[in-house]
Design a protein around this motif. Sequence first.
Motif, PDB file in Angstrom:
ATOM      1  N   ARG A   5      32.281  76.408   2.405  1.00 39.02           N
ATOM      2  CA  ARG A   5      31.876  77.682   1.792  1.00 39.02           C
ATOM      3  C   ARG A   5      32.107  77.663   0.285  1.00 39.02           C
ATOM      4  O   ARG A   5      31.217  78.023  -0.499  1.00 39.02           O
ATOM      5  CB  ARG A   5      32.656  78.851   2.422  1.00 39.02           C
ATOM      6  N   GLU A   6      33.294  77.250  -0.141  1.00 38.50           N
ATOM      7  CA  GLU A   6      33.614  77.252  -1.573  1.00 38.50           C
ATOM      8  C   GLU A   6      32.699  76.308  -2.357  1.00 38.50           C
ATOM      9  O   GLU A   6      32.239  76.646  -3.436  1.00 38.50           O
ATOM     10  CB  GLU A   6      35.083  76.876  -1.797  1.00 38.50           C
ATOM     11  N   VAL A   7      32.430  75.119  -1.814  1.00 35.92           N
ATOM     12  CA  VAL A   7      31.542  74.177  -2.500  1.00 35.92           C
ATOM     13  C   VAL A   7      30.145  74.771  -2.623  1.00 35.92           C
ATOM     14  O   VAL A   7      29.518  74.699  -3.683  1.00 35.92           O
ATOM     15  CB  VAL A   7      31.508  72.805  -1.790  1.00 35.92           C
ATOM     16  N   ARG A   8      29.642  75.393  -1.558  1.00 34.35           N
ATOM     17  CA  ARG A   8      28.323  76.028  -1.603  1.00 34.35           C
ATOM     18  C   ARG A   8      28.293  77.134  -2.656  1.00 34.35           C
ATOM     19  O   ARG A   8      27.358  77.232  -3.453  1.00 34.35           O
ATOM     20  CB  ARG A   8      27.947  76.571  -0.228  1.00 34.35           C
ATOM     21  N   GLU A   9      29.345  77.977  -2.687  1.00 34.19           N
ATOM     22  CA  GLU A   9      29.398  79.079  -3.651  1.00 34.19           C
ATOM     23  C   GLU A   9      29.467  78.573  -5.090  1.00 34.19           C
ATOM     24  O   GLU A   9      28.839  79.136  -5.979  1.00 34.19           O
ATOM     25  CB  GLU A   9      30.615  79.972  -3.383  1.00 34.19           C
ATOM     26  N   GLU A  10      30.242  77.522  -5.327  1.00 33.74           N
ATOM     27  CA  GLU A  10      30.469  77.051  -6.702  1.00 33.74           C
ATOM     28  C   GLU A  10      29.426  76.067  -7.209  1.00 33.74           C
ATOM     29  O   GLU A  10      29.215  75.970  -8.405  1.00 33.74           O
ATOM     30  CB  GLU A  10      31.864  76.420  -6.825  1.00 33.74           C
ATOM     31  N   THR A  11      28.782  75.324  -6.290  1.00 36.95           N
ATOM     32  CA  THR A  11      27.881  74.249  -6.739  1.00 36.95           C
ATOM     33  C   THR A  11      26.482  74.302  -6.148  1.00 36.95           C
ATOM     34  O   THR A  11      25.613  73.541  -6.578  1.00 36.95           O
ATOM     35  CB  THR A  11      28.467  72.865  -6.392  1.00 36.95           C
ATOM     36  N   GLY A  12      26.247  75.115  -5.129  1.00 37.11           N
ATOM     37  CA  GLY A  12      24.954  75.161  -4.464  1.00 37.11           C
ATOM     38  C   GLY A  12      24.742  74.051  -3.453  1.00 37.11           C
ATOM     39  O   GLY A  12      23.718  74.014  -2.782  1.00 37.11           O
ATOM     40  N   LEU A  13      25.710  73.138  -3.317  1.00 43.93           N
ATOM     41  CA  LEU A  13      25.557  72.004  -2.407  1.00 43.93           C
ATOM     42  C   LEU A  13      26.166  72.277  -1.034  1.00 43.93           C
ATOM     43  O   LEU A  13      27.194  72.945  -0.925  1.00 43.93           O
ATOM     44  CB  LEU A  13      26.230  70.754  -2.984  1.00 43.93           C
ATOM     45  N   ALA A  14      25.523  71.739  -0.016  1.00 42.28           N
ATOM     46  CA  ALA A  14      26.105  71.691   1.325  1.00 42.28           C
ATOM     47  C   ALA A  14      26.853  70.367   1.422  1.00 42.28           C
ATOM     48  O   ALA A  14      26.377  69.347   0.910  1.00 42.28           O
ATOM     49  CB  ALA A  14      25.005  71.744   2.382  1.00 42.28           C
ATOM     50  N   VAL A  15      28.046  70.387   2.029  1.00 38.97           N
ATOM     51  CA  VAL A  15      28.828  69.157   2.153  1.00 38.97           C
ATOM     52  C   VAL A  15      29.324  68.969   3.573  1.00 38.97           C
ATOM     53  O   VAL A  15      29.453  69.920   4.338  1.00 38.97           O
ATOM     54  CB  VAL A  15      30.048  69.124   1.186  1.00 38.97           C
ATOM     55  N   GLU A  16      29.604  67.705   3.863  1.00 36.24           N
ATOM     56  CA  GLU A  16      30.264  67.313   5.113  1.00 36.24           C
ATOM     57  C   GLU A  16      31.672  66.879   4.739  1.00 36.24           C
ATOM     58  O   GLU A  16      31.845  66.024   3.858  1.00 36.24           O
ATOM     59  CB  GLU A  16      29.501  66.159   5.754  1.00 36.24           C
ATOM     60  N   VAL A  17      32.678  67.468   5.380  1.00 28.44           N
ATOM     61  CA  VAL A  17      34.071  67.113   5.130  1.00 28.44           C
ATOM     62  C   VAL A  17      34.398  65.854   5.921  1.00 28.44           C
ATOM     63  O   VAL A  17      34.176  65.794   7.125  1.00 28.44           O
ATOM     64  CB  VAL A  17      35.022  68.270   5.514  1.00 28.44           C
ATOM     65  N   LEU A  18      34.918  64.824   5.215  1.00 29.58           N
ATOM     66  CA  LEU A  18      35.208  63.534   5.847  1.00 29.58           C
ATOM     67  C   LEU A  18      36.676  63.354   6.195  1.00 29.58           C
ATOM     68  O   LEU A  18      36.991  62.601   7.109  1.00 29.58           O
ATOM     69  CB  LEU A  18      34.753  62.399   4.931  1.00 29.58           C
ATOM     70  N   GLY A  19      37.573  63.996   5.466  1.00 29.09           N
ATOM     71  CA  GLY A  19      38.992  63.847   5.771  1.00 29.09           C
ATOM     72  C   GLY A  19      39.881  64.326   4.638  1.00 29.09           C
ATOM     73  O   GLY A  19      39.417  64.597   3.530  1.00 29.09           O
ATOM     74  N   LEU A  20      41.154  64.412   4.926  1.00 26.45           N
ATOM     75  CA  LEU A  20      42.150  64.884   3.973  1.00 26.45           C
ATOM     76  C   LEU A  20      42.486  63.798   2.955  1.00 26.45           C
ATOM     77  O   LEU A  20      42.726  62.650   3.322  1.00 26.45           O
ATOM     78  CB  LEU A  20      43.424  65.303   4.714  1.00 26.45           C
ATOM     79  N   VAL A  21      42.482  64.164   1.671  1.00 29.88           N
ATOM     80  CA  VAL A  21      42.902  63.247   0.612  1.00 29.88           C
ATOM     81  C   VAL A  21      44.383  63.457   0.329  1.00 29.88           C
ATOM     82  O   VAL A  21      45.168  62.521   0.335  1.00 29.88           O
ATOM     83  CB  VAL A  21      42.075  63.451  -0.687  1.00 29.88           C
ATOM     84  N   ASP A  22      44.794  64.704   0.077  1.00 33.73           N
ATOM     85  CA  ASP A  22      46.191  65.014  -0.227  1.00 33.73           C
ATOM     86  C   ASP A  22      46.387  66.522  -0.228  1.00 33.73           C
ATOM     87  O   ASP A  22      45.410  67.285  -0.194  1.00 33.73           O
ATOM     88  CB  ASP A  22      46.583  64.438  -1.584  1.00 33.73           C
ATOM     89  N   VAL A  23      47.634  66.943  -0.288  1.00 33.10           N
ATOM     90  CA  VAL A  23      47.990  68.351  -0.394  1.00 33.10           C
ATOM     91  C   VAL A  23      48.789  68.517  -1.678  1.00 33.10           C
ATOM     92  O   VAL A  23      49.687  67.729  -1.961  1.00 33.10           O
ATOM     93  CB  VAL A  23      48.809  68.822   0.831  1.00 33.10           C
ATOM     94  N   VAL A  24      48.432  69.532  -2.479  1.00 33.18           N
ATOM     95  CA  VAL A  24      49.003  69.723  -3.805  1.00 33.18           C
ATOM     96  C   VAL A  24      49.426  71.172  -3.989  1.00 33.18           C
ATOM     97  O   VAL A  24      48.723  72.083  -3.541  1.00 33.18           O
ATOM     98  CB  VAL A  24      47.944  69.369  -4.886  1.00 33.18           C
ATOM     99  N   ASP A  25      50.564  71.389  -4.662  1.00 36.07           N
ATOM    100  CA  ASP A  25      50.958  72.730  -5.089  1.00 36.07           C
ATOM    101  C   ASP A  25      50.486  72.948  -6.508  1.00 36.07           C
ATOM    102  O   ASP A  25      50.745  72.124  -7.385  1.00 36.07           O
ATOM    103  CB  ASP A  25      52.484  72.881  -5.067  1.00 36.07           C
TER     104      ASP A  25
END
Length: 154
Positions: free
Chosen positions: A61-81
């Motif tokens: 949703r966020e990628v579509r809202e910010e960039t207009g692109l549809a994406v497929e999520v492939l996996g977790l890269v990292d978690v950041v604070d």
Amino acid sequence: KEHIPMSREYPDRPVAGVGAVIVEKGRILLVRRGTSPRAGHWSLPGGAQELGETFAEACVREVREETGLAVEVLGLVDVVDSITRDDTGRVRFHYLLADVLARPCGGALQAGSDVADARWFTPEEAFALPLWSETARVIRKGFELAAAVTASGH
């Protein structure tokens, strides 16, 4: 009991968020933030997770809202604070960001209303930008993961 949304500014607990490391043809998609925190800075597309939404759904949703692109999520890269304090030391913003590797699968690149710009960068161009150190680290890790996914044929 009525649900009262928690404020993102001066929250009483960390806000769950997502960031997308979108790699295609050796380039990464970055957005220039249009709002606080980090307004004017280049970063990964993403934002706050909504109640009832998985982090993968939030990313799409966020990628579509910010960039207009549809994406497929492939996996977790990292978690950041991401913690921003005001001049008195009070926590003004605190996001716990799940950064994921994603690939575009539709749409057309166009900066959304809450970002100032969205564009593709080569690694050299991206790392020449004044990126937050954690963003640069996650991008490096994302490029490594993308290369591994490509090599495995996925």
